[in-house]
Scaffold this motif. Structure first.
Motif, mmCIF file in Angstrom:
data_model
loop_
_atom_site.group_PDB
_atom_site.id
_atom_site.type_symbol
_atom_site.label_atom_id
_atom_site.label_comp_id
_atom_site.label_asym_id
_atom_site.label_seq_id
_atom_site.Cartn_x
_atom_site.Cartn_y
_atom_site.Cartn_z
ATOM 1 N N THR A 262 0.909 -1.424 -0.063
ATOM 2 C CA THR A 262 -0.084 -0.130 0.000
ATOM 3 C C THR A 262 0.957 1.162 0.007
ATOM 4 O OG1 THR A 262 -1.676 1.090 1.173
ATOM 5 C CG2 THR A 262 -0.173 0.209 2.482
ATOM 6 N N GLY A 263 0.327 2.259 -0.581
ATOM 7 C CA GLY A 263 1.000 3.611 -0.673
ATOM 8 C C GLY A 263 0.566 4.408 -1.530
ATOM 9 N N LYS A 264 1.195 5.554 -1.829
ATOM 10 C CA LYS A 264 1.014 6.446 -2.939
ATOM 11 C C LYS A 264 2.055 6.550 -3.818
ATOM 12 C CE LYS A 264 -2.016 9.584 -0.407
ATOM 13 N NZ LYS A 264 -2.257 10.961 0.065
ATOM 14 N N TRP A 265 1.795 6.391 -5.216
ATOM 15 C CA TRP A 265 2.808 6.452 -6.202
ATOM 16 C C TRP A 265 3.592 7.704 -6.162
ATOM 17 C CZ3 TRP A 265 2.006 10.014 -9.941
ATOM 18 C CH2 TRP A 265 0.746 10.352 -10.179
ATOM 19 N N ASN A 266 3.333 8.666 -5.607
ATOM 20 C CA ASN A 266 3.901 10.035 -5.664
ATOM 21 C C ASN A 266 4.800 10.388 -4.435
ATOM 22 O OD1 ASN A 266 1.632 10.666 -4.231
ATOM 23 N ND2 ASN A 266 1.673 12.813 -4.780
ATOM 24 N N GLU A 267 4.771 9.330 -3.462
ATOM 25 C CA GLU A 267 5.320 9.376 -2.012
ATOM 26 C C GLU A 267 6.014 8.294 -1.593
ATOM 27 O OE1 GLU A 267 2.245 10.368 0.853
ATOM 28 O OE2 GLU A 267 1.849 12.377 -0.127
ATOM 29 N N SER A 268 5.487 7.215 -1.446
ATOM 30 C CA SER A 268 6.136 6.195 -0.883
ATOM 31 C C SER A 268 5.216 4.773 -1.142
ATOM 32 C CB SER A 268 6.380 6.264 0.489
ATOM 33 O OG SER A 268 5.218 6.307 1.423
ATOM 34 N N LEU A 269 5.863 3.756 -0.799
ATOM 35 C CA LEU A 269 5.467 2.347 -0.739
ATOM 36 C C LEU A 269 5.871 1.492 0.312
ATOM 37 C CD1 LEU A 269 3.149 1.276 -3.052
ATOM 38 C CD2 LEU A 269 5.184 0.002 -4.039
ATOM 39 N N SER A 270 4.856 0.711 0.926
ATOM 40 C CA SER A 270 5.019 -0.021 2.310
ATOM 41 C C SER A 270 4.659 -1.411 1.922
ATOM 42 C CB SER A 270 4.232 0.440 3.500
ATOM 43 O OG SER A 270 5.078 1.749 3.828
ATOM 44 N N TYR A 271 5.045 -2.482 3.021
ATOM 45 C CA TYR A 271 4.589 -3.833 2.527
ATOM 46 C C TYR A 271 4.391 -4.424 4.225
ATOM 47 C CZ TYR A 271 9.102 -5.271 3.654
ATOM 48 O OH TYR A 271 10.474 -5.327 4.670
ATOM 49 N N GLN A 272 3.360 -5.417 4.242
ATOM 50 C CA GLN A 272 3.409 -6.044 5.456
ATOM 51 C C GLN A 272 2.649 -7.673 5.213
ATOM 52 O OE1 GLN A 272 0.780 -4.353 7.945
ATOM 53 N NE2 GLN A 272 1.101 -5.638 9.640
ATOM 54 N N PRO A 273 3.529 -8.898 5.712
ATOM 55 C CA PRO A 273 3.098 -10.205 5.472
ATOM 56 C C PRO A 273 1.752 -10.201 5.736
ATOM 57 C CG PRO A 273 5.092 -10.123 6.588
ATOM 58 C CD PRO A 273 4.642 -8.507 6.666
ATOM 59 N N CYS A 274 0.997 -11.103 4.980
ATOM 60 C CA CYS A 274 -0.562 -11.058 5.277
ATOM 61 C C CYS A 274 -1.163 -12.631 5.369
ATOM 62 C CB CYS A 274 -1.564 -10.443 4.239
ATOM 63 S SG CYS A 274 -1.128 -11.116 2.557
ATOM 64 N N ASP A 275 -2.366 -12.731 5.714
ATOM 65 C CA ASP A 275 -2.720 -14.320 5.820
ATOM 66 C C ASP A 275 -3.688 -14.579 4.463
ATOM 67 O OD1 ASP A 275 -5.485 -13.065 5.956
ATOM 68 O OD2 ASP A 275 -5.264 -13.213 8.138
#
Length: 426
Positions: A262-275
């Motif tokens: 998730t994130g914004k293409w003009n700012e930053s992107l993040s991730y997280q492991p999910c079920d």
């Protein structure tokens, strides 16, 4: 947010304010880069092309151009190439996809610029070195339709792209369809990644403040393992809601979600492991994987620092090809702020290109690119079939020879000549 003009002669043209204010259409339409007389003249010239692909069929005024070509625009993908290095280094197959897809997202900050790059002359090239150990070469391999091919390589990855943009002019906006094939090979394990980006919409071309949106899905597939990333670019809604937002998942070959992004293409992107339901795993947290670099303030063309490097000779190799985009006189004149000279040089180049084409046809000769070969492969894309070009390796030999040369000629003094290296066959 969406208005339709009711001004005499412009009825029904869509004007979109991304901030979604209550301004009426006439007020929003009066904003933007055009003076009244320029706007009216441009509209009279363009209205007959509504519904058409205008990629190369229209001679456009340099007032809407930026001092960069489409080949240089391809090179902007390399700004955050360290993410591909990380994708190659990691042993986690899902983090590999996180890094690689973040690289693909990162260029959209640069793509939001509303100026048009110059269409390359047939046989024109762009070379880049001195950035993250990369050697980059792009070449205009076809004029009608306009097609470019690119190759970049360092110790961790090889990037190959064939691009054939299609457009649809809609009056006050244009849809840009990224017909192309982008492949990245990660060298450690030989993994091959395929990228399919969303289309891009440019709003308020003539009336209002021009802005860019890319609604839809970006899909990156690991052709070796079957893993994939699907990221959804949210369309801009009322009062700017959803604008710039990107959300999605990394899936394994069984199409089970493994990482949320998730994130914004003009700012930053993040991730997280999910079920398996796509919910964050307990005990994990959202981590940033990419953040946009600081950009120059009040830059005329909204260039990043990397875009300025692309235009400079700091990233040029020794013995630069005379077909290189940096050497184009129209591009350089625009960079220096001389719009009149830029327009003259642009017309001169286009006239020369038409003359060269006529000469080839009279002699029964066919153009063949120097650094890429057309293959027999035709690959389908969401927007049409694509003839695939592949890097032929000749450039690597040329580059090695050039680096060992004792020639100390200043590359800045080289005269632009995309016809010097053209291969012609009967």
């Amino acid at each position: 947010m969406v208005f339709f003009l009711s001004l005499m002669g412009y009825e029904g043209l869509e004007v979109i304010n991304p901030e979604g204010s209550t301004d009426d259409a006439e007020e929003e339409a009066g904003r933007g880069r055009w003076k009244q007389e320029e706007r009216d003249g441009y509209w009279k010239m363009m209205q007959k092309y509504i519904g058409s692909d205008v990629t190369s069929m229209v001679t456009l005024p340099v007032i809407i151009f930026e001092p960069m070509t489409m080949l240089q625009k391809m090179a902007e993908l390399m700004e955050y190439s360290y993410l591909l290095d990380m994708a190659d280094k990691t042993e986690d197959p899902y983090m590999r996809m996180v890094y690689a897809s973040s690289w693909a997202i990162s260029v959209y900050y640069a793509y939001q610029r509303t100026w048009k790059p110059f269409n390359p002359i047939l046989g024109e090239t762009y070379e880049m070195t001195n950035h993250n150990g990369i050697n980059f070469i792009a070449e205009q391999v076809c004029h009608h339709p306009p097609m470019s091919a690119g190759h970049a390589e360092n110790e961790h990855f090889a990037y190959d792209c064939t691009s054939k943009l299609k457009t649809k002019f809609l009056g006050n906006s244009i849809d840009v369809y990224p017909v192309g094939r982008t492949r990245v090979t990660l060298k450690r394990d030989g993994v091959v990644l395929d990228l399919v980006p969303p289309l891009t919409k440019v709003h308020n071309l003539i009336f209002g403040r021009t802005w860019v949106d890319s609604p839809g899905e970006m899909v990156m597939t690991n052709l070796t393992t079957g893993d994939k990333v699907v990221l959804y670019f949210q369309p801009c809604g009322w009062f700017g809601s959803g604008r710039y937002e990107v959300d999605g998942y990394v899936y394994n070959s069984a199409e089970e979600p493994k990482m949320l992004m998730t994130g914004k293409w003009n700012e930053s992107l993040s991730y997280q492991p999910c079920d398996a339901e796509g919910e964050p795993l307990p005990g994990t947290e959202l981590k940033e994987v990419w953040k946009v670099a600081e950009a120059p303030k009040n830059d005329k063309y909204q260039y990043t620092h990397f875009a300025h490097k692309i235009n400079s000779f700091d990233t040029a190799p020794k013995k630069l090809l005379s077909s290189d985009s940096r050497l184009r006189p129209d591009r350089y004149a625009l960079e220096m702020g001389d719009m009149s000279k830029s327009g003259f040089e642009k017309s001169s180049l286009e006239d020369r290109q038409r003359a060269e084409k006529k000469s080839r046809e009279e002699k029964g000769q066919k153009f063949a690119p120097k650094w890429f070969d057309e293959t027999e492969e035709v690959t389908p894309t969401p927007w049409g079939d694509l003839e695939v070009y592949q890097f032929n390796g000749k450039y690597s030999v040329h580059r090695a020879t050039a680096e060992n040369s004792e020639d100390t000629t200043d590359v800045k003094l080289t005269q632009f000549n995309p016809w010097q290296f053209q291969d012609l066959s009967a």
